[in-house]
Write an enzyme that holds these catalytic residues in place. Structure first.
Site, PDB file in Angstrom:
ATOM      1  CG  HIS A 213     -18.090 -25.565 -32.108  1.00  0.00           C
ATOM      2  ND1 HIS A 213     -17.626 -26.533 -32.532  1.00  0.00           N
ATOM      3  CD2 HIS A 213     -17.308 -24.704 -32.539  1.00  0.00           C
ATOM      4  CE1 HIS A 213     -16.480 -26.368 -33.169  1.00  0.00           C
ATOM      5  NE2 HIS A 213     -16.294 -25.094 -33.338  1.00  0.00           N
TER       6      HIS A 213
HETATM    7  C1  UD1 Z   1     -14.650 -19.884 -32.112  1.00  0.00           C
HETATM    8  C2  UD1 Z   1     -14.021 -20.028 -33.510  1.00  0.00           C
HETATM    9  C3  UD1 Z   1     -14.133 -21.246 -34.138  1.00  0.00           C
HETATM   10  C4  UD1 Z   1     -13.684 -22.504 -33.028  1.00  0.00           C
HETATM   11  C5  UD1 Z   1     -14.380 -22.317 -31.727  1.00  0.00           C
HETATM   12  C6  UD1 Z   1     -14.168 -23.096 -31.115  1.00  0.00           C
HETATM   13  C7  UD1 Z   1     -13.934 -17.993 -34.687  1.00  0.00           C
HETATM   14  C8  UD1 Z   1     -14.223 -17.314 -35.964  1.00  0.00           C
HETATM   15  N1  UD1 Z   1     -14.478 -18.966 -34.300  1.00  0.00           N
HETATM   16  O1  UD1 Z   1     -16.032 -20.124 -32.355  1.00  0.00           O
HETATM   17  O2  UD1 Z   1     -13.377 -21.443 -35.281  1.00  0.00           O
HETATM   18  O3  UD1 Z   1     -13.762 -23.690 -33.632  1.00  0.00           O
HETATM   19  O4  UD1 Z   1     -14.105 -20.849 -31.205  1.00  0.00           O
HETATM   20  O5  UD1 Z   1     -14.921 -23.061 -29.569  1.00  0.00           O
HETATM   21  O6  UD1 Z   1     -12.933 -17.519 -34.213  1.00  0.00           O
HETATM   22  N2  UD1 Z   1     -18.485 -17.996 -25.227  1.00  0.00           N
HETATM   23  C9  UD1 Z   1     -18.430 -18.016 -23.691  1.00  0.00           C
HETATM   24  N3  UD1 Z   1     -17.536 -18.340 -22.904  1.00  0.00           N
HETATM   25  C10 UD1 Z   1     -16.191 -18.188 -23.842  1.00  0.00           C
HETATM   26  C11 UD1 Z   1     -16.167 -17.854 -25.058  1.00  0.00           C
HETATM   27  C12 UD1 Z   1     -17.560 -17.694 -25.868  1.00  0.00           C
HETATM   28  O7  UD1 Z   1     -19.534 -18.012 -23.077  1.00  0.00           O
HETATM   29  O8  UD1 Z   1     -15.157 -18.370 -23.108  1.00  0.00           O
HETATM   30  C13 UD1 Z   1     -19.864 -17.582 -25.640  1.00  0.00           C
HETATM   31  C14 UD1 Z   1     -19.888 -16.266 -26.540  1.00  0.00           C
HETATM   32  O9  UD1 Z   1     -20.289 -15.186 -25.619  1.00  0.00           O
HETATM   33  C15 UD1 Z   1     -20.644 -16.503 -27.599  1.00  0.00           C
HETATM   34  C16 UD1 Z   1     -20.470 -17.974 -27.978  1.00  0.00           C
HETATM   35  O10 UD1 Z   1     -19.900 -18.743 -26.917  1.00  0.00           O
HETATM   36  O11 UD1 Z   1     -21.969 -16.246 -27.448  1.00  0.00           O
HETATM   37  C17 UD1 Z   1     -19.530 -18.529 -28.970  1.00  0.00           C
HETATM   38  O12 UD1 Z   1     -18.214 -17.769 -28.834  1.00  0.00           O
HETATM   39  P1  UD1 Z   1     -17.468 -17.154 -30.230  1.00  0.00           P
HETATM   40  O13 UD1 Z   1     -16.281 -16.411 -29.697  1.00  0.00           O
HETATM   41  O14 UD1 Z   1     -18.466 -16.570 -31.096  1.00  0.00           O
HETATM   42  O15 UD1 Z   1     -17.039 -18.342 -31.141  1.00  0.00           O
HETATM   43  P2  UD1 Z   1     -16.967 -19.635 -31.257  1.00  0.00           P
HETATM   44  O16 UD1 Z   1     -18.446 -20.143 -31.641  1.00  0.00           O
HETATM   45  O17 UD1 Z   1     -16.674 -20.368 -29.808  1.00  0.00           O
END
Ligand code: UD1
Length: 387
Positions: A213
């Site tokens: 991820h």
């Molecule tokens: C975040 C953390 C990372 C952690 C990871 C675990 C930061 C900088 N990064 O990254 O350290 O290892 O979480 O998952 O804080 N999304 C969903 N549903 C959700 C949450 C997110 O669909 O409940 C989608 C978002 O719309 C986005 C993608 O997943 O497109 C990534 O989510 P994002 O919050 O950017 O961070 P992570 O990559 O999860």
């Protein structure tokens, strides 16, 4: 003393759960006249599979404040969490804000609290990848620069903090709250294993477990394509079970990547579902920080799909090896693993299931009255009163 505990994203929940349990065991739900506490969920992660299921499974109570910040760019998300946390701090007037891990919620809550003159305790402080392209590294550096109490999981973290000029009296090596959670959940898993996952295990027999991820791996087309090629080659020999993070599924769809039939893709799993799978995997392939540590705690071989780790004890003491992120480096690491798997792990010092209790001892400035395990008694076999 009033504490405000802050969690926001999936890897926070495993760290908050043992703290909440230890606080409730010592001071009752929500606290007593001496120590009280409130729980904040920033809403950085919000889907049931990324958030709600962890609260339910890990026994975390309904948060007192749910900030619903949701997704966004780093600045938008961090700013939204800061603004919302500031309001909560003004309303609750805590003596101490407790943040965990290295996500945007960790950084934002720390900044909001410190600017109001509120003390901050950082659990899992001091880890350093020395790679400032990682958003988490920036979060760690800034949080530790302003935090007042620094709870560290391994000796390297203490050394990093001392090198950065932190007061040695503020640094406490307490073990790892995530390992507390792991042991707690392992015991519960025996009572109620997830049946669908057991079915998958039966179908697969031997398998590798993959998680992916990190933006550096997933958002870069060439890197993700190379990792997928390595995974497909591994799946020729060993089935690969792959719960897919939302960020990763978006990238796979965007690039139109396809996987070998031996790669079993699953939606994001709950903690217990994932644990049921990885605990018995032949090998774990991951770019997660937490899984590097959890595999070390249980002695499961782990190949980390990164060029560095902020958790060196998992390599020097545990079962972790860096595999890099190119197709060739991952396949070379996999071949080396098959030829000479890591030695059975030694568990790093104080990774014994009792870190949260040590933290609460220090924060409460009074030791827990419960009996301690005597010399030689297995931490896992010992039933702590403040689990
Ligand atoms: C975040 C953390 C990372 C952690 C990871 C675990 C930061 C900088 N990064 O990254 O350290 O290892 O979480 O998952 O804080 N999304 C969903 N549903 C959700 C949450 C997110 O669909 O409940 C989608 C978002 O719309 C986005 C993608 O997943 O497109 C990534 O989510 P994002 O919050 O950017 O961070 P992570 O990559 O999860």
């Amino acid at each position: 003393m009033k504490l405000l505990l802050v969690a926001g994203a999936r890897p926070n929940f495993m760290k908050i759960a043992p703290l909440v349990r230890a606080l409730a065991a010592r001071h009752g739900r929500g606290g007593n006249g001496q120590t009280s506490w409130r729980l904040v969920h920033t809403g950085q992660h919000y889907d049931w599979q990324m958030s709600g299921v962890f609260f339910a499974e890990l026994g975390i109570p309904v948060p007192d404040h749910f900030l619903e910040v949701g997704a966004g760019s780093h600045a938008v998300q961090t700013g939204a969490i800061m603004a919302a946390c500031e309001k909560v701090c003004q309303k609750e007037e805590p003596d101490l804000v407790v943040v965990v891990g290295d996500v945007n919620s960790t950084l934002a809550a720390s900044l909001a609290a410190k600017k109001l003159g509120i003390r901050v305790a950082h659990v899992e402080a001091g880890l350093r990848s020395f790679d400032r392209t990682m958003p988490e590294e920036i979060n760690r550096l800034v949080t530790d620069a302003i935090a007042d109490q620094l709870f560290v999981t391994e000796e390297s973290a203490r050394e990093n903090l001392l090198r950065e000029g932190k007061d040695p009296r503020a640094i406490h090596l307490v073990g790892h709250v995530m390992v507390d959670n792991l042991f707690h959940q392992l015991a519960l898993l025996e009572l109620a294993p997830p049946l669908q996952i057991l079915d998958i295990k039966r179908q697969l027999g031997s398998y590798a477990f993959l998680t992916l991820h990190r933006p550096a791996n997933v958002d870069d087309a060439a890197t993700l394509t190379g990792i997928a090629a390595a995974v497909n080659a591994i799946a020729e020999e060993l089935p690969v079970v792959f719960p897919v993070h939302p960020r990763t599924s978006q990238a796979i769809a965007r690039l139109g990547l396809t996987f070998h039939p031996g790669v079993r893709q699953l939606p994001p799993l709950s903690f217990r579902e994932a644990l049921t799978l990885w605990a018995d995997a032949v090998v774990v392939l991951t770019d997660s920080g937490g899984l590097q540590e959890e595999t070390t705690a249980l002695g499961v071989p782990c190949l980390t799909l990164r060029e560095n780790t902020e958790r060196p004890v998992t390599i020097t003491t545990g079962t972790n090896r860096l595999a890099g992120t190119s197709r060739d480096s991952i396949l070379a690491a996999f071949a080396r693993f098959q030829h000479s798997p890591p030695l059975p792990a030694r568990r790093p010092p104080l990774w014994d299931g009792r870190a949260a209790r040590r933290i609460i001892d220090i924060l409460s400035e009074q030791p827990c009255p419960c009996p301690q395990p005597h010399d030689g008694q297995q931490a896992q076999a010992f039933t702590p009163c403040c689990p």
